[in-house]
Design a protein around this motif. Structure first.
Motif, PDB file in Angstrom:
ATOM      1  N   GLN A 127      -5.274  -5.366  12.409  1.00 62.45           N
ATOM      2  CA  GLN A 127      -5.097  -5.420  10.966  1.00 62.45           C
ATOM      3  C   GLN A 127      -4.475  -6.709  10.476  1.00 62.45           C
ATOM      4  N   ILE A 131      -4.421  -8.161   6.619  1.00 64.91           N
ATOM      5  CA  ILE A 131      -3.156  -8.273   5.890  1.00 64.91           C
ATOM      6  C   ILE A 131      -2.950  -9.711   5.415  1.00 64.91           C
TER       7      ILE A 131
ATOM      8  N   ILE B  59      -5.728  -0.913   3.594  1.00 64.42           N
ATOM      9  CA  ILE B  59      -4.456  -1.477   4.041  1.00 64.42           C
ATOM     10  C   ILE B  59      -3.437  -1.613   2.932  1.00 64.42           C
ATOM     11  N   GLN B  62      -0.089  -0.307   3.817  1.00 60.71           N
ATOM     12  CA  GLN B  62       0.655  -1.149   4.765  1.00 60.71           C
ATOM     13  C   GLN B  62       1.288  -2.346   4.071  1.00 60.71           C
ATOM     14  N   LEU B  63       0.601  -2.897   3.052  1.00 56.11           N
ATOM     15  CA  LEU B  63       1.189  -4.031   2.329  1.00 56.11           C
ATOM     16  C   LEU B  63       2.462  -3.593   1.611  1.00 56.11           C
TER      17      LEU B  63
END
Lengths: 169, 103
Positions: A127, A131, B59, B62-63
């Motif tokens: 990931q 990110i 995501i 997750q950020l």
């Protein structure tokens, strides 16, 4: 039960047991070490959730940074072995009752809500690239704000923590 | 199947959240209260990551978790600086004894 289930159960047991030690141990130094292992378990949970970058960040920032900072905070105040957490019994009763009520409400919410699950099986993909792209794309403003926040917190912590009696830099 | 369904993670994070809440409610020692705050933040992080894995399949959770970790780090640094300063002033880190600002 697949092996990952056992991993989840072991990690959950570690996190909850260490959390109980943090809350109920009367000596603060033991609480701090239990907190370190609890952070470690949360890092493992991130790996189970396919969040590899976060697991690394958790280990670096929480286990390596915040836990050590808290331990330093304890060690820099005198009498560590007699430093107890100082609770009163009224607080224990009212706080315990409120917390239990809150746990009941949360459990009722979790099991009565119809979660819109889109996927249960997800292929593991690294990931970090995603990110990084998000930080340089849609999330650039919060990213820069976080940089400013870290700078402000760094300078603020140094200035607050300085000994006032030895003034005049 | 525990590890690939949403509810076990939510239950784990609820328990962790309540433990942190209990620490904030019952402790009078400033460092213990800070530890309770860290537990609550970790519980929130688990929730965000679990939702982004099962509900969103992306995501952004997750950020948000990365920003929470940044906030927690700066908060811990400033809070410990304040606690050390408090200890130098009143020779104790019991929050009940910090009464200088009381009118």
């Amino acid at each position: 039960m697949v092996p990952a289930d056992f991993v989840f159960l072991i990690l959950a047991t570690l996190i909850v047991a260490c959390g109980f030690v943090v809350v109920f141990h009367s000596k603060i130094i033991y609480s701090a070490f239990a907190l370190l292992f609890s952070f470690f378990g949360v890092g493992g949970i991130y790996i189970l959730l396919n969040a590899d970058f976060l697991a690394g960040t958790q280990l670096i920032v929480y286990v390596g940074g915040i836990s050590v900072l808290i331990l330093f905070g304890i060690l820099l105040t005198k009498k560590i072995y007699n430093l107890t957490t100082e609770e009163t019994s009224t607080q224990k009763i009212i706080g315990g009752a409120t917390s239990l009520a809150f746990l009941g409400a949360l459990a009722a919410l979790i099991f009565n809500t119809d979660w819109q699950i889109v996927t249960t099986t997800q292929e593991f993909t690294p990931q970090t690239l995603e990110i990084g792209k998000a930080f340089m794309g849609n999330f650039i403003l919060p990213f820069e704000l976080a940089a400013i926040l870290l700078l402000v917190a760094l300078i603020g912590a140094v200035i607050i923590g300085r000994d006032e009696k030895k003034e005049e830099i | 199947m525990f590890y690939n369904s949403l509810e076990p993670y939510l239950v784990l994070s609820a328990i962790l959240f309540v433990l942190g809440l209990l620490a904030m409610f019952t402790k009078r020692n400033a460092i213990s209260i800070l530890m309770g705050v860290e537990l609550v933040l970790n519980a929130a992080c688990i929730n965000f990551v679990a939702f982004s894995r099962f509900v969103e399949n992306g995501i952004s959770g997750q950020l948000v978790t990365i920003f929470i970790i940044i906030l927690a780090a700066s908060e811990a640094a400033v809070a410990l600086a304040i606690i050390l300063h408090l200890y130098r002033h009143i020779n104790s880190i019991n929050v009940d004894e910090a009464t200088q600002l009381e009118g």
